[in-house]
Design a protein around this motif. Structure first.
Motif, mmCIF file in Angstrom:
data_model
loop_
_atom_site.group_PDB
_atom_site.id
_atom_site.type_symbol
_atom_site.label_atom_id
_atom_site.label_comp_id
_atom_site.label_asym_id
_atom_site.label_seq_id
_atom_site.Cartn_x
_atom_site.Cartn_y
_atom_site.Cartn_z
ATOM 1 N N ASP A 1 8.465 -9.789 -0.936
ATOM 2 C CA ASP A 1 8.597 -9.815 0.325
ATOM 3 C C ASP A 1 9.336 -11.309 0.927
ATOM 4 N N LYS B 1 7.335 -4.795 -6.407
ATOM 5 C CA LYS B 1 7.264 -3.866 -5.072
ATOM 6 C C LYS B 1 7.875 -4.590 -3.917
ATOM 7 N N ASN C 1 8.953 -4.945 -0.193
ATOM 8 C CA ASN C 1 8.454 -4.156 1.120
ATOM 9 C C ASN C 1 9.804 -4.090 1.777
ATOM 10 N N ASP D 1 8.201 -0.327 -1.352
ATOM 11 C CA ASP D 1 7.074 -0.120 -0.411
ATOM 12 C C ASP D 1 7.614 0.224 1.018
ATOM 13 N N LYS E 1 6.102 2.927 3.105
ATOM 14 C CA LYS E 1 5.445 3.677 3.652
ATOM 15 C C LYS E 1 6.095 5.094 4.519
ATOM 16 N N LEU F 1 -0.867 6.060 1.037
ATOM 17 C CA LEU F 1 -1.744 5.274 1.701
ATOM 18 C C LEU F 1 -3.133 5.959 1.872
ATOM 19 N N THR G 1 -6.264 1.390 3.730
ATOM 20 C CA THR G 1 -5.621 0.037 3.593
ATOM 21 C C THR G 1 -6.222 -1.234 3.780
ATOM 22 N N SER G 2 -5.537 -2.362 3.576
ATOM 23 C CA SER G 2 -6.329 -3.692 3.245
ATOM 24 C C SER G 2 -6.440 -4.351 4.571
ATOM 25 N N VAL H 1 -2.949 4.235 -2.397
ATOM 26 C CA VAL H 1 -3.065 2.669 -2.225
ATOM 27 C C VAL H 1 -4.311 2.611 -1.409
ATOM 28 N N PRO I 1 -3.469 -3.531 -3.197
ATOM 29 C CA PRO I 1 -3.066 -4.666 -2.535
ATOM 30 C C PRO I 1 -4.116 -5.418 -1.863
ATOM 31 N N VAL J 1 -5.278 -8.642 -2.848
ATOM 32 C CA VAL J 1 -5.601 -9.905 -3.592
ATOM 33 C C VAL J 1 -4.716 -11.251 -3.163
ATOM 34 N N GLN K 1 -4.674 -12.114 1.122
ATOM 35 C CA GLN K 1 -5.588 -11.353 2.049
ATOM 36 C C GLN K 1 -6.909 -11.717 1.614
ATOM 37 N N ASN L 1 -1.343 -5.630 -6.508
ATOM 38 C CA ASN L 1 -0.188 -6.456 -6.275
ATOM 39 C C ASN L 1 -0.579 -7.657 -5.424
ATOM 40 N N SER L 2 0.386 -8.689 -5.680
ATOM 41 C CA SER L 2 0.209 -9.838 -5.039
ATOM 42 C C SER L 2 1.490 -10.176 -4.526
ATOM 43 N N SER L 3 1.804 -10.556 -3.372
ATOM 44 C CA SER L 3 3.151 -10.981 -2.750
ATOM 45 C C SER L 3 3.529 -12.357 -2.666
ATOM 46 N N ARG L 4 2.830 -12.896 -1.244
ATOM 47 C CA ARG L 4 3.077 -14.298 -1.043
ATOM 48 C C ARG L 4 2.515 -15.295 -1.893
HETATM 49 O O1 LIG Z 1 1.298 -0.513 0.801
HETATM 50 C C1 LIG Z 1 1.142 -1.610 0.576
HETATM 51 O O2 LIG Z 1 1.785 -2.269 -0.537
HETATM 52 C C2 LIG Z 1 0.100 -2.214 1.344
HETATM 53 C C3 LIG Z 1 -1.018 -1.497 1.753
HETATM 54 C C4 LIG Z 1 -2.144 -2.057 2.142
HETATM 55 O O3 LIG Z 1 -3.173 -1.664 2.716
HETATM 56 N N1 LIG Z 1 -1.971 -3.470 2.479
HETATM 57 C C5 LIG Z 1 -1.048 -4.357 2.039
HETATM 58 O O4 LIG Z 1 -1.099 -5.559 2.063
HETATM 59 N N2 LIG Z 1 0.075 -3.866 1.627
HETATM 60 C C6 LIG Z 1 1.359 -4.365 1.411
HETATM 61 O O5 LIG Z 1 1.171 -5.241 0.265
HETATM 62 C C7 LIG Z 1 1.615 -6.559 0.473
HETATM 63 C C8 LIG Z 1 0.809 -7.805 0.568
HETATM 64 O O6 LIG Z 1 1.152 -9.003 0.568
HETATM 65 P P1 LIG Z 1 0.197 -10.291 0.465
HETATM 66 O O7 LIG Z 1 -0.638 -10.136 1.367
HETATM 67 O O8 LIG Z 1 1.317 -11.397 0.457
HETATM 68 O O9 LIG Z 1 -0.045 -10.130 -1.249
HETATM 69 C C9 LIG Z 1 2.565 -6.307 1.622
HETATM 70 O O10 LIG Z 1 3.929 -6.142 1.377
HETATM 71 C C10 LIG Z 1 1.774 -5.468 2.527
HETATM 72 O O11 LIG Z 1 2.681 -4.763 3.416
#
Ligand SMILES: O=C(O)c1cc(=O)[nH]c(=O)n1[C@@H]1O[C@H](COP(=O)(O)O)[C@@H](O)[C@H]1O
Length: 276
Positions: A23, A59, A61, A91, A93, A139, A142-143, A181, A205, A207, A210, A236-239
């Motif tokens: 991302d 992944k 986005n 990703d 959606k 989905l 969601t988180s 998800v 996602p 961890v 968030q 998944n972890s992005s940032r």
């Molecule tokens: O579908 C997803 O991946 C997703 C679903 C969800 O419920 N929550 C969620 O955070 N995501 C995605 O997962 C990634 C989370 O990013 P970080 O919070 O940086 O780890 C982002 O690309 C969100 O759009």
């Protein structure tokens, strides 16, 4: 090989269920890539070089690529990840009427899987589900803080909407290519969904940045399928991975900056593996 066979082989090969979220927020890209033709692609290439040994999948986005240069960067990124042998889950959606969904599903020509929004129902998902060799993650719970607003609403039957989505995923799974998800910020819901669909792999996602529950993500996110050599699922972890360099000792040094992403992916892998 179908998607989950490919994913299981990858999880087995790198001993990791980490999904690295690509991302690349343009406002956070480091100076090292500022002069590149496509800075997001230059950034992703370095992140992939640093993390692929620990990545079960990448992944990206779609939100971070929704402009002409962005789509070029995304295509280059996906091809590069595939070249490293790492599956790519887009990703996006997606979710729209059947005629439109058929066009959206063409993205599956160049990635291995996709996330979809099941709110429009079965016909909106069918073009994706029909791609039997591609993963389709719907989905479910969601988180985000507002995830409960609609997804937790009780239906007339007494079950919350997200439980119905989980049950429907089983119905939609004729090709064995459906995943769900479920966010790590909702550990109780994770457990409930796992009870409803024991054999469906989750993408979890939430961890990292968030603050979700990594232990619950692994405990409930992975599915045992008798046909696969290892339990399959993705956390998944992005940032927290891709921007780990910002917190490194020398962010201005390219090797140190991207090395920190590799270290972050490795740390998450080890942390998750303690619970597998
Ligand atoms: O579908 C997803 O991946 C997703 C679903 C969800 O419920 N929550 C969620 O955070 N995501 C995605 O997962 C990634 C989370 O990013 P970080 O919070 O940086 O780890 C982002 O690309 C969100 O759009």
């Amino acid at each position: 090989m179908d998607f989950f066979e490919t994913l299981a082989a990858r999880i087995d090969a790198v001993d990791s269920v980490v999904s690295v979220g690509l991302d690349p927020d343009p406002s956070r890209l480091p100076d090292h890539v500022a002069d590149a033709d496509l800075p997001r692609w230059a950034f992703n290439r370095r992140i992939i070089d640093a993390t692929h040994e620990h990545a079960a999948c990448y992944k990206p986005n779609a939100a971070f690529y929704e402009d002409p240069d962005g789509w070029r960067a995304l295509r280059e990124t996906a091809a590069y990840a595939e070249g490293k042998g790492v599956p790519v889950l887009l990703d996006a959606k997606r979710g729209d009427i059947g005629n439109t969904a058929r066009r959206y599903a063409e993205a599956l020509d160049w990635v291995d899987g996709i996330t979809v929004n099941p709110y429009l129902g079965r016909d909106s998902l069918q073009p994706f589900l029909d791609r039997a060799d591609k993963g389709v993650f719907a989905l479910c719970r969601t988180s985000n803080p507002g995830g409960a607003d609609l997804q937790d609403l009780e239906l007339a039957s007494g079950e919350p909407l997200y439980e119905r989505v989980a049950a429907l995923a089983d119905v939609w799974n004729a090709n064995g290519n459906v995943g769900l998800v479920v966010g790590a910020t909702a550990p109780e819901e994770l457990e409930t969904v796992r009870e409803i669909v024991p054999e469906i792999p989750f993408l979890v996602p939430g961890v990292g940045a968030q603050g979700g529950d990594a232990e619950a993500a692994v405990e409930h996110g992975l599915a045992s399928r008798p046909d696969l050599p290892v339990d399959v699922g993705l956390v998944n972890s992005s940032r927290r991975i891709i921007f780990a360099g910002e917190e490194s000792s020398r962010p201005d040094d390219e090797a140190t900056y991207f090395g920190a992403a590799g270290d972050a992916a490795k740390r998450l892998k080890k942390r998750l593996n303690r619970h597998r």
